[in-house]
Design a protein around this motif. Structure first.
Motif, short mmCIF file in Angstrom:
data_model
loop_
_atom_site.label_atom_id
_atom_site.label_comp_id
_atom_site.label_asym_id
_atom_site.label_seq_id
_atom_site.Cartn_x
_atom_site.Cartn_y
_atom_site.Cartn_z
N GLY A 70 0.80 -1.22 0.00
CA GLY A 70 0.00 0.00 0.00
C GLY A 70 0.83 1.26 0.00
O GLY A 70 0.29 2.36 -0.26
N GLU A 71 2.11 1.16 0.34
CA GLU A 71 2.95 2.36 0.30
C GLU A 71 3.19 2.79 -1.14
O GLU A 71 3.26 1.97 -2.06
N VAL A 72 3.34 4.09 -1.31
CA VAL A 72 3.66 4.65 -2.62
C VAL A 72 5.19 4.77 -2.74
O VAL A 72 5.84 5.31 -1.82
N VAL A 73 5.72 4.27 -3.83
CA VAL A 73 7.18 4.25 -4.00
C VAL A 73 7.73 5.66 -4.16
O VAL A 73 7.23 6.45 -4.98
N THR A 74 8.74 5.99 -3.35
CA THR A 74 9.48 7.24 -3.48
C THR A 74 10.95 6.92 -3.74
O THR A 74 11.40 5.79 -3.53
N ARG A 75 11.69 7.93 -4.16
CA ARG A 75 13.09 7.68 -4.54
C ARG A 75 13.91 7.16 -3.38
O ARG A 75 14.80 6.32 -3.57
N ASP A 76 13.63 7.59 -2.16
CA ASP A 76 14.42 7.17 -1.01
C ASP A 76 14.15 5.73 -0.59
O ASP A 76 14.81 5.21 0.31
N MET A 77 13.19 5.08 -1.23
CA MET A 77 12.94 3.66 -0.96
C MET A 77 13.81 2.75 -1.84
O MET A 77 13.83 1.54 -1.63
N LEU A 78 14.50 3.34 -2.79
CA LEU A 78 15.20 2.55 -3.80
C LEU A 78 16.71 2.59 -3.60
O LEU A 78 17.29 3.62 -3.28
N ALA A 79 17.34 1.43 -3.83
CA ALA A 79 18.81 1.32 -3.80
C ALA A 79 19.24 0.54 -5.04
O ALA A 79 18.47 -0.25 -5.61
N PHE A 80 20.49 0.79 -5.45
CA PHE A 80 21.04 0.09 -6.62
C PHE A 80 22.13 -0.85 -6.14
O PHE A 80 23.17 -0.43 -5.63
N LYS A 81 21.91 -2.15 -6.31
CA LYS A 81 22.87 -3.15 -5.86
C LYS A 81 22.96 -4.29 -6.87
O LYS A 81 22.03 -4.51 -7.66
N ARG A 82 24.06 -5.01 -6.80
CA ARG A 82 24.17 -6.22 -7.61
C ARG A 82 23.10 -7.21 -7.16
O ARG A 82 22.99 -7.52 -5.97
N ALA A 83 22.32 -7.67 -8.10
CA ALA A 83 21.24 -8.61 -7.81
C ALA A 83 21.01 -9.44 -9.06
O ALA A 83 21.28 -8.99 -10.19
N LEU A 84 20.55 -10.64 -8.91
CA LEU A 84 20.38 -11.54 -10.05
C LEU A 84 19.08 -11.23 -10.79
O LEU A 84 18.05 -11.87 -10.59
N GLY A 85 19.14 -10.22 -11.63
CA GLY A 85 17.98 -9.82 -12.41
C GLY A 85 17.25 -8.66 -11.78
O GLY A 85 17.63 -8.13 -10.73
N GLY A 86 16.15 -8.26 -12.44
CA GLY A 86 15.35 -7.17 -11.92
C GLY A 86 15.30 -5.99 -12.86
O GLY A 86 15.46 -6.14 -14.08
N VAL A 87 15.10 -4.81 -12.29
CA VAL A 87 14.93 -3.58 -13.06
C VAL A 87 16.23 -2.79 -13.07
O VAL A 87 16.86 -2.59 -12.03
N SER A 88 16.63 -2.33 -14.25
CA SER A 88 17.84 -1.53 -14.38
C SER A 88 17.68 -0.20 -13.67
O SER A 88 16.60 0.40 -13.68
N PRO A 89 18.75 0.30 -13.04
CA PRO A 89 18.69 1.63 -12.41
C PRO A 89 18.24 2.72 -13.38
O PRO A 89 17.68 3.74 -12.96
N MET A 90 18.51 2.52 -14.66
CA MET A 90 18.10 3.49 -15.66
C MET A 90 16.57 3.63 -15.72
O MET A 90 16.05 4.62 -16.23
N LYS A 91 15.84 2.62 -15.23
CA LYS A 91 14.38 2.66 -15.27
C LYS A 91 13.77 2.89 -13.88
O LYS A 91 12.56 2.71 -13.69
N ALA A 92 14.60 3.29 -12.94
CA ALA A 92 14.13 3.50 -11.56
C ALA A 92 13.02 4.54 -11.49
O ALA A 92 12.06 4.42 -10.70
N GLU A 93 13.14 5.59 -12.30
CA GLU A 93 12.15 6.67 -12.26
C GLU A 93 10.75 6.15 -12.60
O GLU A 93 9.74 6.72 -12.15
N GLN A 94 10.68 5.07 -13.38
CA GLN A 94 9.38 4.52 -13.77
C GLN A 94 8.67 3.86 -12.58
O GLN A 94 7.46 3.64 -12.61
#
Length: 331
Positions: A289-313
């Protein structure tokens, strides 16, 4: 541009065409010439090349090398036997032709290609005759001006490989001028080759052609001899049979490293990408139910997922299911 010689292709993405330059290192002996053919075939060369001339048409009678070249000439029946032997071994054989008589003789043998030595780059009669045979032409351009090359090409057809290099017994490394290969490619838009004539005893003798690969050449010509220690014709830049075999192997290994030039990945690089590229993960525990904000996101090595380039989406989206810290965001 691609050129076909028998079953071999020169240019494009085809393997580099390796010519074992036997020239006159047979010293006028058919037996030695046949050994050179076998050595070239065993080494994995694509072709073996000799020099065909009629001494009276090549040199004036008072030339200091007249008697030497007279001794080096093979007889017509020896040439036929030599080329038949090359055919048996499955290696392409052809020759530099230094005069009209020699060109006509090679035509009678139905050779698959012709080499025109730079000595005849400004010989219109020979250029026109060879062009009329409608076979691939290897044009030596050593010690020639670009304007002379253009004139020569005006007499020839399209299936021509320009070959840079000259013999100085041996040629000094600083006189090799590999960057001229780029100039030739940009000026003529034709397949370009390289003739290597540096000191065969130098450690760099096998490395220089590998450097030339990086300049986009499609052909390499290198002298071969039966025994360099005997100091025969062209021995200064010639490799012994065992050295030539290692040389060809190095060329083929270098080609593997050259790749295709395309932005594609092998399996190991795909695995490397998966393991090392950073993706978007939860910086902290996030409740449903939380709305995603920029401070909820981190960029780390992980096996797959969303590229940091698409974080704004991801920003502004509502979390449908609770996420733990370091959990991967999915697309």
């Amino acid at each position: 541009m691609k050129i076909k010689i028998e079953e071999k292709v020169i240019g494009g993405n085809a393997p580099v065409f390796v010519i074992a330059e036997a020239a006159n290192s047979h010293e006028g002996s058919l037996e030695a010439a046949k050994k050179l053919v076998r050595a070239a075939a065993t080494a994995g060369a694509d072709a073996v090349k000799f020099q065909k001339f009629v001494v009276e048409e090549l040199l004036i009678s008072t030339h200091p090398d007249f008697e030497l070249f007279k001794r080096l000439e093979l007889k017509a029946n020896e040439w036929k036997e030599l080329f038949a032997y090359a055919d048996e071994l499955g290696i392409i054989a052809f020759a530099d032709v230094f005069d009209l008589s020699s060109a006509a003789f090679m035509a009678s043998l139905n050779v698959p290609a012709y080499k025109i030595h730079s000595t005849d780059l400004s010989n219109p009669d020979l250029l026109k005759y060879v062009a009329a045979q409608e076979k691939p032409i290897f044009l030596g351009i050593g010690a020639s001006y670009v304007e002379e090359m253009e004139q020569a090409l005006s007499f020839l057809h399209e299936d021509v490989v320009l070959i840079h290099g000259f013999q100085a017994y041996p040629t000094r490394l600083e006189e090799t001028n590999l960057k001229f290969l780029w100039t030739l490619r940009e000026r003529f838009h034709r397949p370009i080759g390289f003739m290597d004539h540096i000191d065969a005893n130098e450690e760099f003798a096998n490395l220089l052609p590998l450097v030339a690969l990086g300049f986009g050449i499609c052909l390499i010509e290198k002298h071969i001899t039966l025994d360099r220690s005997k100091k025969g014709i062209d021995h200064e830049s010639a490799l012994n049979p065992d050295e030539f075999k290692r040389f060809v192997l190095q060329i083929r290994k270098a080609e593997l490293a050259m790749g295709s030039g395309k932005n594609t990945f092998f399996e190991d690089e795909e695995k490397y990408r998966l393991k090392t590229k950073k993706n978007v993960v939860a910086k902290r525990n996030i409740k449903a139910g939380e709305v995603v904000t920029r401070d909820m996101l981190a960029f780390k090595r992980a096996l797959g997922g969303v590229s940091p380039m698409k974080a704004e989406q991801l920003i502004g989206q509502v979390i449908s299911k609770s996420m733990k810290k370091d959990e991967i965001f999915v697309k």
